[in-house]
Design a protein around this motif. Structure first.
Motif, PDB file in Angstrom:
ATOM      1  N   LEU A 139       0.759  -1.237   0.103  1.00 32.52           N
ATOM      2  CA  LEU A 139       0.144   0.028   0.065  1.00 32.52           C
ATOM      3  C   LEU A 139       0.879   1.337   0.132  1.00 32.52           C
ATOM      4  CD1 LEU A 139      -2.775  -1.133   2.411  1.00 32.52           C
ATOM      5  CD2 LEU A 139      -2.917  -0.748   0.006  1.00 32.52           C
ATOM      6  N   ILE A 140       2.017   1.266   0.698  1.00 34.85           N
ATOM      7  CA  ILE A 140       2.778   2.641   0.795  1.00 34.85           C
ATOM      8  C   ILE A 140       3.430   2.904  -0.522  1.00 34.85           C
ATOM      9  CG2 ILE A 140       4.960   1.371   1.332  1.00 34.85           C
ATOM     10  CD1 ILE A 140       5.430   3.690   3.495  1.00 34.85           C
ATOM     11  N   SER A 141       3.649   1.883  -1.535  1.00 32.12           N
ATOM     12  CA  SER A 141       4.359   1.867  -2.799  1.00 32.12           C
ATOM     13  C   SER A 141       3.276   1.962  -3.832  1.00 32.12           C
ATOM     14  CB  SER A 141       5.404   1.119  -2.926  1.00 32.12           C
ATOM     15  OG  SER A 141       4.880  -0.387  -2.889  1.00 32.12           O
ATOM     16  N   LEU A 142       2.013   1.859  -3.625  1.00 31.42           N
ATOM     17  CA  LEU A 142       1.020   2.141  -4.708  1.00 31.42           C
ATOM     18  C   LEU A 142       0.857   3.236  -5.199  1.00 31.42           C
ATOM     19  CD1 LEU A 142      -1.393  -0.295  -5.252  1.00 31.42           C
ATOM     20  CD2 LEU A 142      -2.775   1.437  -3.894  1.00 31.42           C
ATOM     21  N   GLY A 143       1.240   3.329  -6.612  1.00 28.02           N
ATOM     22  CA  GLY A 143       1.531   4.233  -7.547  1.00 28.02           C
ATOM     23  C   GLY A 143       2.873   4.420  -8.003  1.00 28.02           C
ATOM     24  N   GLY A 144       3.726   3.898  -7.247  1.00 26.29           N
ATOM     25  CA  GLY A 144       5.186   3.897  -7.759  1.00 26.29           C
ATOM     26  C   GLY A 144       5.895   5.029  -8.081  1.00 26.29           C
ATOM     27  N   SER A 145       5.538   6.293  -7.312  1.00 29.02           N
ATOM     28  CA  SER A 145       6.314   7.518  -7.641  1.00 29.02           C
ATOM     29  C   SER A 145       7.519   7.361  -6.824  1.00 29.02           C
ATOM     30  CB  SER A 145       5.541   8.796  -7.088  1.00 29.02           C
ATOM     31  OG  SER A 145       5.482   8.656  -5.657  1.00 29.02           O
ATOM     32  N   ARG A 172       9.048   9.353  -4.808  1.00 35.38           N
ATOM     33  CA  ARG A 172       8.961   9.586  -3.583  1.00 35.38           C
ATOM     34  C   ARG A 172       8.516   8.536  -2.661  1.00 35.38           C
ATOM     35  NH1 ARG A 172       5.599  12.094   0.220  1.00 35.38           N
ATOM     36  NH2 ARG A 172       6.494  13.250   1.854  1.00 35.38           N
ATOM     37  N   GLN A 173       7.480   7.900  -3.301  1.00 29.95           N
ATOM     38  CA  GLN A 173       6.857   6.605  -2.481  1.00 29.95           C
ATOM     39  C   GLN A 173       8.018   5.777  -2.143  1.00 29.95           C
ATOM     40  OE1 GLN A 173       3.241   6.306  -5.059  1.00 29.95           O
ATOM     41  NE2 GLN A 173       2.438   5.843  -3.077  1.00 29.95           N
ATOM     42  N   LEU A 174       8.491   5.364  -3.513  1.00 26.66           N
ATOM     43  CA  LEU A 174       9.749   4.019  -3.431  1.00 26.66           C
ATOM     44  C   LEU A 174      10.708   4.742  -2.558  1.00 26.66           C
ATOM     45  CD1 LEU A 174       9.807   3.332  -7.186  1.00 26.66           C
ATOM     46  CD2 LEU A 174       8.459   2.149  -5.419  1.00 26.66           C
ATOM     47  N   ARG A 175      11.217   5.952  -2.377  1.00 27.30           N
ATOM     48  CA  ARG A 175      12.015   6.260  -1.407  1.00 27.30           C
ATOM     49  C   ARG A 175      11.942   6.091  -0.087  1.00 27.30           C
ATOM     50  NH1 ARG A 175      12.584  10.980  -3.513  1.00 27.30           N
ATOM     51  NH2 ARG A 175      11.448  11.923  -1.889  1.00 27.30           N
ATOM     52  N   GLU A 176      10.686   6.597   0.150  1.00 30.23           N
ATOM     53  CA  GLU A 176      10.046   6.376   1.623  1.00 30.23           C
ATOM     54  C   GLU A 176       9.779   5.138   1.939  1.00 30.23           C
ATOM     55  OE1 GLU A 176      10.399   8.953   3.718  1.00 30.23           O
ATOM     56  OE2 GLU A 176      10.685  10.381   2.230  1.00 30.23           O
ATOM     57  N   SER A 177       9.500   4.215   1.261  1.00 31.53           N
ATOM     58  CA  SER A 177       9.093   2.931   1.246  1.00 31.53           C
ATOM     59  C   SER A 177      10.215   2.054   1.763  1.00 31.53           C
ATOM     60  CB  SER A 177       8.293   2.298   0.124  1.00 31.53           C
ATOM     61  OG  SER A 177       9.290   1.938  -1.017  1.00 31.53           O
ATOM     62  N   VAL A 178      11.519   2.530   0.988  1.00 27.96           N
ATOM     63  CA  VAL A 178      12.686   1.569   1.608  1.00 27.96           C
ATOM     64  C   VAL A 178      13.066   1.829   3.115  1.00 27.96           C
ATOM     65  CG1 VAL A 178      15.271   1.745   1.196  1.00 27.96           C
ATOM     66  CG2 VAL A 178      13.684   1.847  -0.765  1.00 27.96           C
ATOM     67  N   TYR A 193      11.991   7.236  15.368  1.00 24.74           N
ATOM     68  CA  TYR A 193      10.902   7.620  14.915  1.00 24.74           C
ATOM     69  C   TYR A 193      11.347   8.421  13.204  1.00 24.74           C
ATOM     70  CZ  TYR A 193      11.698  11.708  17.806  1.00 24.74           C
ATOM     71  OH  TYR A 193      12.014  12.859  18.282  1.00 24.74           O
ATOM     72  N   PHE A 194      12.489   8.541  13.067  1.00 21.26           N
ATOM     73  CA  PHE A 194      12.608   9.377  11.875  1.00 21.26           C
ATOM     74  C   PHE A 194      11.868   8.905  10.615  1.00 21.26           C
ATOM     75  CE2 PHE A 194      15.680   5.952  11.702  1.00 21.26           C
ATOM     76  CZ  PHE A 194      15.826   5.300  10.263  1.00 21.26           C
ATOM     77  N   TRP A 195      11.573   7.404  10.513  1.00 19.07           N
ATOM     78  CA  TRP A 195      11.006   6.928   9.265  1.00 19.07           C
ATOM     79  C   TRP A 195       9.805   7.290   9.053  1.00 19.07           C
ATOM     80  CZ3 TRP A 195       6.907   3.839  10.450  1.00 19.07           C
ATOM     81  CH2 TRP A 195       6.882   3.473  11.616  1.00 19.07           C
ATOM     82  N   LEU A 196       9.023   7.705  10.204  1.00 24.21           N
ATOM     83  CA  LEU A 196       7.538   7.662  10.162  1.00 24.21           C
ATOM     84  C   LEU A 196       7.114   8.970   9.319  1.00 24.21           C
ATOM     85  CD1 LEU A 196       4.945   6.867  12.747  1.00 24.21           C
ATOM     86  CD2 LEU A 196       4.627   9.025  11.716  1.00 24.21           C
ATOM     87  N   PRO A 197       7.367  10.178   9.420  1.00 29.06           N
ATOM     88  CA  PRO A 197       6.887  11.435   8.744  1.00 29.06           C
ATOM     89  C   PRO A 197       6.988  11.221   7.241  1.00 29.06           C
ATOM     90  CG  PRO A 197       8.450  12.219  10.817  1.00 29.06           C
ATOM     91  CD  PRO A 197       8.579  10.607  10.361  1.00 29.06           C
ATOM     92  N   GLY A 198       8.045  10.699   6.611  1.00 33.24           N
ATOM     93  CA  GLY A 198       8.306  10.734   5.400  1.00 33.24           C
ATOM     94  C   GLY A 198       7.437   9.448   4.803  1.00 33.24           C
ATOM     95  N   SER A 199       7.198   8.267   5.437  1.00 38.86           N
ATOM     96  CA  SER A 199       6.556   7.160   5.118  1.00 38.86           C
ATOM     97  C   SER A 199       5.085   7.475   5.055  1.00 38.86           C
ATOM     98  CB  SER A 199       6.858   5.995   5.924  1.00 38.86           C
ATOM     99  OG  SER A 199       8.285   5.691   5.940  1.00 38.86           O
ATOM    100  N   TYR A 200       4.452   8.139   6.125  1.00 42.98           N
ATOM    101  CA  TYR A 200       2.969   8.164   6.357  1.00 42.98           C
ATOM    102  C   TYR A 200       2.631   9.377   5.411  1.00 42.98           C
ATOM    103  CZ  TYR A 200       2.600   4.985  10.085  1.00 42.98           C
ATOM    104  OH  TYR A 200       2.518   3.788  10.983  1.00 42.98           O
ATOM    105  N   SER A 201       3.650  10.081   4.693  1.00 44.22           N
ATOM    106  CA  SER A 201       2.957  11.280   3.977  1.00 44.22           C
ATOM    107  C   SER A 201       3.216  11.114   2.486  1.00 44.22           C
ATOM    108  CB  SER A 201       3.880  12.596   4.331  1.00 44.22           C
ATOM    109  OG  SER A 201       5.394  12.368   4.180  1.00 44.22           O
ATOM    110  N   ALA A 202       3.808  10.068   2.306  1.00 43.43           N
ATOM    111  CA  ALA A 202       4.090   9.329   0.858  1.00 43.43           C
ATOM    112  C   ALA A 202       2.696   8.755   0.008  1.00 43.43           C
ATOM    113  CB  ALA A 202       5.089   8.615   0.487  1.00 43.43           C
ATOM    114  N   PRO A 203       2.052   7.948   0.715  1.00 51.17           N
ATOM    115  CA  PRO A 203       0.968   7.085   0.010  1.00 51.17           C
ATOM    116  C   PRO A 203      -0.115   8.087  -0.251  1.00 51.17           C
ATOM    117  CG  PRO A 203       1.092   6.360   2.312  1.00 51.17           C
ATOM    118  CD  PRO A 203       2.186   7.316   2.052  1.00 51.17           C
ATOM    119  N   PRO A 204      -1.097   7.590  -0.959  1.00 53.08           N
ATOM    120  CA  PRO A 204      -2.476   8.312  -1.312  1.00 53.08           C
ATOM    121  C   PRO A 204      -3.322   8.577   0.239  1.00 53.08           C
ATOM    122  CG  PRO A 204      -2.259   6.614  -2.704  1.00 53.08           C
ATOM    123  CD  PRO A 204      -1.088   6.350  -1.727  1.00 53.08           C
ATOM    124  N   THR A 205      -3.975   9.393   0.248  1.00 52.75           N
ATOM    125  CA  THR A 205      -4.671   9.881   1.218  1.00 52.75           C
ATOM    126  C   THR A 205      -5.323   9.033   2.254  1.00 52.75           C
ATOM    127  OG1 THR A 205      -4.939  12.343   0.597  1.00 52.75           O
ATOM    128  CG2 THR A 205      -6.333  11.557   2.311  1.00 52.75           C
TER     129      THR A 205
END
Length: 494
Positions: free
Chosen positions: A146-152, A154-160, A225-237
């Motif tokens: 779900l976090i990489s849905l769309g494949g942008s 930014r999403q792929l970078r944050e999903s890593v 918790y450094f991973w959370l802000p980017g990861s939770y702001s990347a996927p669809p709303t």
């Protein structure tokens, strides 16, 4: 009768499998998804009522006598969270019908939402540590998709980052489980509690407990918790709303369960560490919430603040504080989902996530503005909205436990929450509008109705808190008295 306990997990799994075969039939997927979550919510409410009548319920798969075999356990604490999960997911699905887009819906969006919910509900209901690990992995595997849905990019970078931190925590989880099994010879939570109480919490068990603390802290954004802000702001709303409402709460639930049922004999070690980590999380989350102008990052840091605030109650570990944490946990699931939906709607309407590039939105979209105002007050703990009673009880518990530093930090964090969201409200909704009549996008009813439902929930929760009190008190009583859990699981059905 206890066979019903498996339905909050099995129904989403079966629905997810079924929907794979309806990939091209979007409308059918929507109706089945919505109906399944409504049914799951109804079943969860019924089980919660049964617990009040019959006490803790347990289901032993395959007829194996405890502590052997797989066991599901439903008490007021777990079922309150299962019910809230089902309600939040139902409303977020409504939003997704009008926002996610058919291209994503054909990429198995609905099946993976149901798989994720199955993992969340299974984590709340399982009665042994290994199946807690399994349910965590079911939830996480679905969230990876779900976090990489769309494949942008930014999403792929944050999903890593998201995948890396969860793979690390899962590995540590397995190590902790192996050491605990090697020490005590069981993974059934009730029997583990009994054996630790009989033998005493030895130094090796305390070390294992700290390892579990690290695992659940990583998963609940209490540590690194450094991973959370980017990861939770990347996927669809809609996905971000589900993540913000549900995923960290599973780690928080696990921490409450493990450190109230198993590792509660040396609180001056384990609970002191929890208190220190909660304090650091409150400070770091508060700084992050006021440091950014991107509303996606601001609300993501508010998720971190919420996690720290809830775990103040566990660190203090008085009855009032635990009750307050349970109240606030339910409240936080509802309001964080609402906050993500409103922020996503604002970004869609304006084409930007920078609050300094928005202005005067309340003139164009007054309902959206006042809904944001309601969720802002609720998260700040303003009475009579849902955040108030949890904050009062946690503060009362901190005073009773003489944890004045945690009390001060938790109250200061509420001010930072209010300030960070007030900045968005004043900057984005007031002032001269920058959207002309010809540029104004229509606010779809499907975008705003889900937030109205969440607003009704936070208002109703605040005014109707008295109705929830018996369930919350029962949940806190079970957490504070492990023998009740042990009796229900090991001896009740023999």
């Amino acid at each position: 009768m206890n066979n019903i306990l498996v339905l909050p997990m099995v129904l989403p799994i079966l629905t997810g499998i079924l929907l794979v075969f309806f990939r091209k039939f979007i409308r059918t997927q929507r109706w089945i998804s919505f109906g399944t979550m409504l049914l799951t919510a109804g079943i969860s409410l019924y089980i919660l009522h049964l617990i009040q009548t019959n006490g803790i319920l347990s289901l032993h798969f395959g007829g194996w006598k405890p502590p052997f075999g797989i066991v599901f356990v439903a008490d007021s604490f777990s079922m309150l969270l299962v019910l809230t999960t089902s309600i939040v997911t139902t409303i977020c699905l409504l939003f997704s019908f009008y926002s996610i887009g058919e291209s994503f819906e054909k990429m198995f969006f609905y099946p993976f939402v149901h798989f994720m919910v199955a993992g969340v509900n299974g984590s709340f209901l399982t009665g042994d540590l290994f199946n807690l690990f399994v349910c965590f992995e079911v939830m996480l595997l679905a969230s990876y998709i779900l976090i990489s849905l769309g494949g942008s990019n930014r999403q792929l970078r944050e999903s890593v980052k998201y995948v890396a931190i969860n793979v690390l925590s899962s590995w540590l989880f397995l190590v902790a489980i192996a050491y605990l099994y090697g020490t005590l010879g069981t993974l059934n939570l009730a029997q583990l509690s009994q054996r630790i109480a009989e033998a005493g919490q030895t130094p090796i068990l305390t070390v294992i407990g700290i390892l579990f603390l690290i695992v659940f802290s990583l998963k609940s954004a209490l540590l690194l918790y450094f991973w959370l802000p980017g990861s939770y702001s990347a996927p669809p709303t809609a996905v971000a709303a589900l993540f913000g409402a549900l995923l960290t709460k599973v780690g928080i639930y696990s921490m409450f369960r493990v450190f109230s049922l198993l590792f509660y004999h040396e609180p001056h070690i384990t609970h002191t560490i929890i208190g220190i980590m909660a304090a650091m999380t409150l400070v770091g989350g508060s700084i992050g919430a006021i440091a950014y102008k991107d509303i996606r990052y601001i609300i993501s840091y508010n998720v971190i603040i919420g996690a720290g605030f809830i775990l103040v109650g566990l660190a203090v570990a008085t009855p009032a504080a635990v009750e307050g944490s349970i109240f606030y946990l339910v409240h936080d699931m509802i309001t964080k989902a609402m906050l993500f939906l409103l922020a996503g709607t604002m970004i869609t309407l304006t084409g930007t996530s920078k609050m300094n590039e928005m202005s005067g939105l309340i003139r164009n979209y007054p309902v959206l503005g006042w809904l944001f105002f309601i969720v802002m007050l609720s998260l700040a703990g303003i009475p009579p909205l849902s955040g108030f009673i949890g904050k009062v009880l946690i503060s009362q518990g901190a005073i009773e436990g003489e944890s004045y530093i945690l009390l001060a930090l938790s109250l200061l964090s509420s001010i930072f929450v209010l300030y960070s969201l007030l900045r968005i409200f004043l900057q984005s909704f007031w002032g001269e509008t920058i959207i002309g009549e010809e540029e104004e996008k229509p606010l779809k009813k499907g975008w705003i109705y889900p937030s109205i439902l969440f607003a009704a929930a936070t208002i109703g929760f605040g005014f109707g808190a008295e109705w929830l009190v018996p369930y919350v008190q029962d949940a806190a009583s079970i957490l504070m008295n492990p023998e009740k859990y042990i009796e229900a699981v090991l001896y009740q059905n023999q």
